[in-house]
Design a protein around this motif. Structure first.
Motif, PDB file in Angstrom:
ATOM      1  N   LYS A 515       0.855  -1.188   0.000  1.00 51.45           N
ATOM      2  CA  LYS A 515       0.000   0.000   0.000  1.00 51.45           C
ATOM      3  C   LYS A 515       0.886   1.231   0.000  1.00 51.45           C
ATOM      4  CE  LYS A 515      -3.701   2.295   2.605  1.00 51.45           C
ATOM      5  NZ  LYS A 515      -4.491   2.264   3.845  1.00 51.45           N
ATOM      6  N   THR A 516       0.594   2.161  -0.861  1.00 47.14           N
ATOM      7  CA  THR A 516       1.347   3.413  -0.949  1.00 47.14           C
ATOM      8  C   THR A 516       0.369   4.565  -1.070  1.00 47.14           C
ATOM      9  OG1 THR A 516       1.513   3.211  -3.354  1.00 47.14           O
ATOM     10  CG2 THR A 516       3.352   2.336  -2.046  1.00 47.14           C
ATOM     11  N   THR A 517       0.901   5.770  -0.907  1.00 45.52           N
ATOM     12  CA  THR A 517       0.096   6.976  -1.106  1.00 45.52           C
ATOM     13  C   THR A 517       0.861   7.951  -1.976  1.00 45.52           C
ATOM     14  OG1 THR A 517      -1.078   8.804  -0.027  1.00 45.52           O
ATOM     15  CG2 THR A 517       0.968   8.049   1.020  1.00 45.52           C
ATOM     16  N   SER A 518       0.136   8.654  -2.799  1.00 37.55           N
ATOM     17  CA  SER A 518       0.730   9.722  -3.610  1.00 37.55           C
ATOM     18  C   SER A 518       0.606  11.070  -2.907  1.00 37.55           C
ATOM     19  CB  SER A 518       0.042   9.788  -4.979  1.00 37.55           C
ATOM     20  OG  SER A 518      -1.359  10.031  -4.828  1.00 37.55           O
ATOM     21  N   ILE A 535      -3.365   0.353  -3.596  1.00 36.72           N
ATOM     22  CA  ILE A 535      -3.151  -0.982  -3.030  1.00 36.72           C
ATOM     23  C   ILE A 535      -2.838  -1.930  -4.180  1.00 36.72           C
ATOM     24  CG2 ILE A 535      -4.158  -2.912  -1.759  1.00 36.72           C
ATOM     25  CD1 ILE A 535      -5.984  -0.937  -0.361  1.00 36.72           C
ATOM     26  N   VAL A 536      -1.785  -2.730  -4.023  1.00 34.99           N
ATOM     27  CA  VAL A 536      -1.413  -3.731  -5.019  1.00 34.99           C
ATOM     28  C   VAL A 536      -1.394  -5.101  -4.336  1.00 34.99           C
ATOM     29  CG1 VAL A 536       0.323  -4.522  -6.671  1.00 34.99           C
ATOM     30  CG2 VAL A 536      -0.017  -2.068  -6.301  1.00 34.99           C
ATOM     31  N   VAL A 537      -2.130  -6.060  -4.913  1.00 35.64           N
ATOM     32  CA  VAL A 537      -2.102  -7.446  -4.438  1.00 35.64           C
ATOM     33  C   VAL A 537      -1.514  -8.294  -5.554  1.00 35.64           C
ATOM     34  CG1 VAL A 537      -3.423  -9.370  -3.509  1.00 35.64           C
ATOM     35  CG2 VAL A 537      -4.158  -7.023  -3.064  1.00 35.64           C
ATOM     36  N   GLN A 618      -1.183   5.999   9.696  1.00 39.35           N
ATOM     37  CA  GLN A 618      -0.840   4.783   8.963  1.00 39.35           C
ATOM     38  C   GLN A 618      -1.900   3.728   9.245  1.00 39.35           C
ATOM     39  OE1 GLN A 618       2.295   2.728  12.082  1.00 39.35           O
ATOM     40  NE2 GLN A 618       3.109   3.759  10.313  1.00 39.35           N
ATOM     41  N   ASN A 619      -2.103   2.848   8.280  1.00 44.19           N
ATOM     42  CA  ASN A 619      -3.096   1.795   8.473  1.00 44.19           C
ATOM     43  C   ASN A 619      -2.840   0.650   7.509  1.00 44.19           C
ATOM     44  OD1 ASN A 619      -4.100   3.616   6.349  1.00 44.19           O
ATOM     45  ND2 ASN A 619      -5.806   2.175   6.247  1.00 44.19           N
ATOM     46  N   PRO A 620      -3.274  -0.578   7.865  1.00 42.32           N
ATOM     47  CA  PRO A 620      -3.002  -1.751   7.023  1.00 42.32           C
ATOM     48  C   PRO A 620      -4.023  -1.876   5.893  1.00 42.32           C
ATOM     49  CG  PRO A 620      -4.165  -2.418   8.989  1.00 42.32           C
ATOM     50  CD  PRO A 620      -3.920  -0.938   9.132  1.00 42.32           C
ATOM     51  N   ALA A 621      -3.772  -2.828   5.007  1.00 41.08           N
ATOM     52  CA  ALA A 621      -4.730  -3.247   3.989  1.00 41.08           C
ATOM     53  C   ALA A 621      -4.751  -4.770   3.987  1.00 41.08           C
ATOM     54  CB  ALA A 621      -4.332  -2.720   2.620  1.00 41.08           C
ATOM     55  N   THR A 622      -5.877  -5.360   3.618  1.00 38.60           N
ATOM     56  CA  THR A 622      -6.049  -6.807   3.722  1.00 38.60           C
ATOM     57  C   THR A 622      -6.679  -7.373   2.458  1.00 38.60           C
ATOM     58  OG1 THR A 622      -6.310  -6.671   6.127  1.00 38.60           O
ATOM     59  CG2 THR A 622      -7.143  -8.655   5.050  1.00 38.60           C
ATOM     60  N   ALA A 623      -6.130  -8.499   1.995  1.00 37.51           N
ATOM     61  CA  ALA A 623      -6.743  -9.284   0.931  1.00 37.51           C
ATOM     62  C   ALA A 623      -7.314 -10.552   1.562  1.00 37.51           C
ATOM     63  CB  ALA A 623      -5.726  -9.633  -0.143  1.00 37.51           C
ATOM     64  N   ALA A 644       3.051  -1.118   9.940  1.00 33.24           N
ATOM     65  CA  ALA A 644       4.193  -0.797  10.794  1.00 33.24           C
ATOM     66  C   ALA A 644       5.525  -1.152  10.132  1.00 33.24           C
ATOM     67  CB  ALA A 644       4.067  -1.525  12.129  1.00 33.24           C
ATOM     68  N   SER A 645       5.459  -1.936   9.056  1.00 34.99           N
ATOM     69  CA  SER A 645       6.695  -2.386   8.428  1.00 34.99           C
ATOM     70  C   SER A 645       7.177  -1.453   7.337  1.00 34.99           C
ATOM     71  CB  SER A 645       6.488  -3.777   7.828  1.00 34.99           C
ATOM     72  OG  SER A 645       5.553  -3.719   6.760  1.00 34.99           O
ATOM     73  N   SER A 646       6.381  -0.454   7.008  1.00 30.15           N
ATOM     74  CA  SER A 646       6.738   0.449   5.916  1.00 30.15           C
ATOM     75  C   SER A 646       6.088   1.801   6.146  1.00 30.15           C
ATOM     76  CB  SER A 646       6.281  -0.127   4.580  1.00 30.15           C
ATOM     77  OG  SER A 646       6.437   0.812   3.551  1.00 30.15           O
ATOM     78  N   THR A 647       6.715   2.803   5.593  1.00 27.27           N
ATOM     79  CA  THR A 647       6.125   4.155   5.659  1.00 27.27           C
ATOM     80  C   THR A 647       5.481   4.519   4.333  1.00 27.27           C
ATOM     81  OG1 THR A 647       8.229   5.162   4.987  1.00 27.27           O
ATOM     82  CG2 THR A 647       7.820   4.900   7.361  1.00 27.27           C
ATOM     83  N   GLY A 648       5.392   3.545   3.431  1.00 26.84           N
ATOM     84  CA  GLY A 648       4.906   3.833   2.089  1.00 26.84           C
ATOM     85  C   GLY A 648       3.505   4.386   2.045  1.00 26.84           C
ATOM     86  N   GLU A 649       2.671   4.000   3.015  1.00 22.14           N
ATOM     87  CA  GLU A 649       1.294   4.487   3.001  1.00 22.14           C
ATOM     88  C   GLU A 649       1.053   5.596   4.021  1.00 22.14           C
ATOM     89  OE1 GLU A 649       0.789   2.865   6.888  1.00 22.14           O
ATOM     90  OE2 GLU A 649       2.175   2.496   5.266  1.00 22.14           O
ATOM     91  N   ASP A 650       2.105   6.033   4.747  1.00 24.10           N
ATOM     92  CA  ASP A 650       1.924   7.043   5.781  1.00 24.10           C
ATOM     93  C   ASP A 650       1.483   8.377   5.177  1.00 24.10           C
ATOM     94  OD1 ASP A 650       2.845   5.083   7.398  1.00 24.10           O
ATOM     95  OD2 ASP A 650       4.560   6.181   8.190  1.00 24.10           O
TER      96      ASP A 650
END
Length: 795
Positions: A515-518, A535-537, A618-623, A644-650
């Motif tokens: 999950k990332t944010t622009s 979000i990419v699965v 920050q928040n998770p995403a789930t498939a 918590a493992s990445s700042t990509g979606e912060d």
């Protein structure tokens, strides 16, 4: 062409070469790269009845082909869909020497008058698993482990001609998530399809005390026909003769073809296929391939010296049928030839059918050969419990004062676990018994026993591949030259030796969610703000498909779903149905997707952010998808993006600037208490404290103040305290706009001027009604404070 005294190759030489070729040809290369279908596609189940659907191959399919021409299905009602696991298997394809001598079958003079000339190079018994890429129609698209993602082997379909018919079939193999064995079976082989029970379990197979029973569902026995004999062109030493002549018994069915007359165990009748079936005839004692030979009668003029039929073969050779009545000639049907190359597990065949005894005194199906056992192929993630698999050959059909029918051979069984053992499994692939021959004063020929089958396992089980016993004469209880079928073969195999697509448990999807944010930084406003996420699965390459997949995102507090931007699929991923969130959802969900190995889904969406939100969020995403090893219909598995493992979606939400003012007088706190009345002429110094307690810098800061009524401004009294702001001194501006009559309502004063009233510093100007401090350069950073002050005198 065959080997012998008249040829340049000796019998021993030919046998050695063929045996070497058997094993060399059977060990097939299997790609190390996984080829996967959809593990657990058919969900959990308790298995019973016929679960496979069988499609006849209608045209040749060459190695490397990515589609197969198929015919009308039989068996179960489920038809092939994309993602199904299929078994492609060559049922019949072997050439025989059809000379009327002891080289019949394998072409070896002085041999057993059985077998085939090209077993090592033919495709009989070759098989592979493939994945359907289309639904079944006139053709079905497939993906395999061969060149270019096509077939590993070539498959042949041909009607009887100069050799016996060649047939292959395509079998739909159910893919269960978990399963319990009930009472399973297969549709019987009908000359084009059937005879196979195959399934895959991605999770655990509970044997549950159940059975998988394909006894007598393989190649059919020769159908016995009541014949009166004549002198139309046969001898009492024939190895083959035409079925249109009224003497001898029918050969059984096997890998080299199908005779004109076969015994149908379902109806209990003899059926006429309408074609001769074997070159130069489908009657008499020569044994084609793994089928038993029919009895050769000792008196062709009357067909009344009835010999027994030979037993069918598989892992073990079939037994020989008993001698003729009265003349006691050793012309009973030869047993089928052992299919030795199955020991390498790259080939699986149906048990060969037994040959029919010769018959002149009875009608119906008496004296027919027994059918061979079918094929069972099971792969599972793990096994538990106890159960029985049975692929025995059927007994020959009892005669009535005629020769006995040969027993069918045991079938073939392949069982493999991806992890652990095979539970407590009992597996039988025994040959059928040759039927007894009754007598009228002296003996008739009993049937030969069927050969034992073939069992391939990658674990321990209790097994039996015993050959079937020969029949006996009922008057003297003797074999009368009939023989038992030979024991079959067992083999220890590995999963890698099974050709084609992999087991479901080897193909479980491996999903990665990112999950990332622009909009990593968002400046909030009093009316709120927005942010955009992607979000990419992805499913790992060559893995099985994840089905029934939905995406969910539990948003941070104060965030709500606004709209979906783009939904893109790649690598053959599909959106099987569309369901989108509702605006305002705090936990939006999107569905429904199927993601095969190497596929991915990319989704972008926009959220609204409440005005009072600030800080890094920050928040998770789930498939969530159907669990390939589920034990309930609705069982699901999940793959998570760990925020918590990445700042990509912060998303850092920056609050707007918020400047607070507090006005007091010298010597008083801020805010000041109520001041006592002051005397006329008293000077009062006002201090305006300003602080930015918002989230970001305030620019173009202007502080204005109205001069109190009955006071006059003291020129030169402005004092600026920069505090920790770093701001330069403000530009001081004045206006002399008249005061509003209503002290609670004031229009913005204008014009403002940088104005120095006449008079010296320290004097008073009663015309000034407003003072403004304009910070023309610099920004007031968050958390900084300063002050400005000025003095007035009470008039």
């Amino acid at each position: 062409m065959r080997c012998g005294a008249q040829n340049k190759t000796t019998s021993a030489c030919v046998r050695a070469v063929l045996l070497l070729l058997f094993f060399a040809a059977s060990w097939q290369h299997v790609s190390a790269q996984l080829v996967c279908a959809v593990p657990g596609k058919d969900g959990p189940g308790t298995l019973s009845g016929v679960i496979n659907t069988y499609y006849p191959g209608e045209a040749n399919a060459n190695a490397g082909a990515t589609s197969i021409t198929i015919g009308t299905p039989t068996g179960a009602s489920a038809t092939i869909e994309a993602g199904d696991l299929l078994l492609v298997i060559q049922m019949q394809n072997a050439d025989i020497d059809s000379d009327n001598d002891d080289g019949y079958g394998d072409g070896v003079a002085g041999g057993n008058a059985s077998g085939s000339t090209n077993l090592a190079t033919s495709t009989a018994g070759r098989y592979e698993y493939v994945v359907a890429t289309t639904a079944a129609g006139a053709t079905v698209g497939i993906r395999g482990a061969g060149a270019g993602g096509g077939l590993v082997n070539s498959y042949t379909n041909a009607a009887f001609g100069t050799q016996g018919q060649r047939r292959f079939q395509v079998v739909r193999v159910p893919q269960y998530a978990s399963a319990t064995l009930g009472a399973l079976t297969a549709a019987p082989w009908n000359g084009r399809t059937g005879g196979i029970l195959a399934f895959d379990v991605a999770g655990q197979l509970n044997l549950g005390g159940g059975t998988a029973n394909v006894n007598g569902l393989g190649f059919r026995g020769g159908g016995a026909v009541q014949l009166a004999g004549d002198n139309s062109g046969g001898t009492n030493s024939d190895y083959r003769n035409l079925s249109t002549r009224p003497f001898h018994g029918s050969k059984g069915e096997g890998i080299a073809g199908t005779p004109r007359f076969v015994y149908d165990s379902v109806s209990g009748t003899v059926q006429n296929t309408g074609v001769e079936g074997y070159p130069n005839g489908s009657f008499a004692r020569g044994a084609p391939g793994n089928a038993g030979g029919g009895g050769t009668d000792g008196n062709v003029r009357a067909n009344d010296e009835n010999s027994g039929g030979g037993g069918g073969a598989n892992g073990g050779a079939g037994g020989r049928g008993g001698n003729t009545w009265n003349s006691n000639r050793a012309t009973g049907g030869h047993g089928g030839s052992a299919f030795a190359s199955v020991a390498a597990a790259g080939r699986m065949v149906l048990g060969g059918g037994g040959g029919a005894g010769t018959r002149n005194n009875s009608s119906g199906a008496a004296s027919s050969g027994g059918a061979g056992g079918g094929i069972v192929m099971i792969r599972a993630g793990s096994f538990t419990g106890s159960g029985t698999i049975s692929a025995n050959g059927a007994d020959g059909i009892e005669p009535i004062n005629d020769g006995g029918g040969g027993g069918g051979a045991g079938g073939s069984v392949l069982v493999a676990a991806v992890t652990g053992g095979l539970g407590t499994l009992n597996i039988n692939a025994r040959g059928g018994r040759g039927s007894d021959a009754d007598a009228n004063g002296s003996s008739h020929g009993p049937g030969g026993g069927g050969g034992g089958g073939f069992i391939a396992l990658n674990g321990a089980a209790t097994t039996s591949v015993a050959g079937g016993a020969h029949g006996v004469t009922t008057n003297a209880n003797i074999a009368f030259n009939s023989t038992d079928g030979a024991s079959g073969l067992t083999a220890s195999i590995t999963l890698a030796q099974i050709p084609g697509a992999n087991a479901g448990a080897q193909c479980l999807p491996i999903l990665t969610v990112t999950k990332t944010t622009s909009t990593a930084t968002v400046n909030n406003t009093p009316s709120g703000a927005t942010a955009t996420y992607t979000i990419v699965v992805s499913n790992a390459a060559t893995r099985g498909s994840a089905i029934g997949l939905s995406l969910s995102d539990t948003l941070p507090t104060g965030f709500t779903y606004a709209s979906t931007g783009t939904v893109n699929t790649a690598g053959n991923a599909t959106r099987t149905s569309v369901s989108n969130p509702t605006a305002g959802d705090a936990a939006p969900v999107w569905g429904i997707f199927t993601i095969p190995g190497g596929g991915s889904v990319t989704l972008t969406f926009t959220v609204n952010i409440a005005a009072d939100v600030s800080g890094t969020k920050q928040n998770p995403a789930t498939a969530t998808y159907s669990d390939p090893v589920r034990t309930t219909t609705t069982g699901t598995a999940v793959a998570n993006y760990n925020s918590a493992s990445s700042t990509g979606e912060d998303v850092n939400v920056v609050a707007p600037p918020h400047v607070t003012l507090c006005k007091t007088v010298t010597g008083q706190p801020c805010p000041p208490p109520v001041l006592a009345a002051q005397l006329v002429g008293t000077e009062v110094t006002y201090i305006i404290n300003f602080t930015n307690d918002g989230g970001r810098a305030a620019s173009s800061l202007i502080i204005s103040d109205k001069i109190p009524v009955n006071t006059e401004f003291k020129l030169g009294s402005v004092v600026y305290n920069a505090g920790n702001t770093g701001l330069a001194a403000p530009v001081v501006e004045f206006t002399t706009q008249p005061r509003n009559a209503d002290p609670n309502v004031e229009d913005p004063p204008s014009p403002w001027v940088v104005y120095t009233p006449p008079g010296a510093s320290g004097t008073y100007d009663s015309q000034i009604t407003y003072v403004r401090f304009r910070f023309a350069t610099g920004n007031l950073s968050p958390g900084t404070s300063g002050s400005v002050s000025f003095t007035v005198r009470i008039k």
